[in-house]
Design a protein around this motif. Structure first.
Motif, short mmCIF file in Angstrom:
data_model
loop_
_atom_site.label_atom_id
_atom_site.label_comp_id
_atom_site.label_asym_id
_atom_site.label_seq_id
_atom_site.Cartn_x
_atom_site.Cartn_y
_atom_site.Cartn_z
N ILE A 100 39.52 37.92 34.72
CA ILE A 100 40.04 36.69 35.31
C ILE A 100 40.39 36.90 36.79
N ASP A 101 41.03 38.01 37.10
CA ASP A 101 41.43 38.30 38.47
C ASP A 101 40.22 38.44 39.39
N SER A 117 30.25 25.01 43.46
CA SER A 117 31.22 25.98 42.97
C SER A 117 30.77 26.57 41.63
N LYS A 118 30.97 27.85 41.46
CA LYS A 118 30.62 28.52 40.20
C LYS A 118 31.79 28.39 39.22
N GLN A 135 36.47 33.34 44.02
CA GLN A 135 36.54 31.88 44.11
C GLN A 135 35.72 31.17 43.04
N VAL A 136 35.65 31.79 41.86
CA VAL A 136 35.02 31.16 40.70
C VAL A 136 36.09 30.37 39.97
#
Length: 92
Positions: free
Chosen positions: A22-23, A2-3, A29-30
């Motif tokens: 942020i959105d 996961s990043k 999926q960060v």
């Protein structure tokens, strides 16, 4: 794997600069961590109060794939340890 991303907020930040970043990262999926400079509750340029996940000083021992900060972040003028700005992960 996961990043991860760190978004730094300081008093007077521009709402659209923070929220849009942020959105988009979360839609990709960060795992986003929002860090406040000097406080956990940061007031934007138009008095919107945002409660961050952590203080920037709590992130110094963590690695992130990317860090984002708006133009209101002036760490050297605020007495912030410059090591707080280096959040990168190098993979072999």
């Amino acid at each position: 794997m996961s990043k991860s991303a760190l978004v730094l907020l300081a008093e007077g930040f521009e709402e659209i600069e923070a929220v849009a970043v942020i959105d988009v990262l979360r839609r990709a999926q960060v795992k986003v961590t929002i860090a406040g400079l000097g406080s956990l509750q940061i007031k934007s340029a138009r008095n919107l109060k945002v409660t961050t996940d952590v203080g920037v000083e709590d992130c110094q021992d963590q690695a992130f794939d990317v860090a984002a900060a708006g133009d209101r972040l002036q760490p050297f003028d605020r007495g912030i340890d410059s090591r707080a700005l280096f959040f990168t992960r190098h993979e072999a």
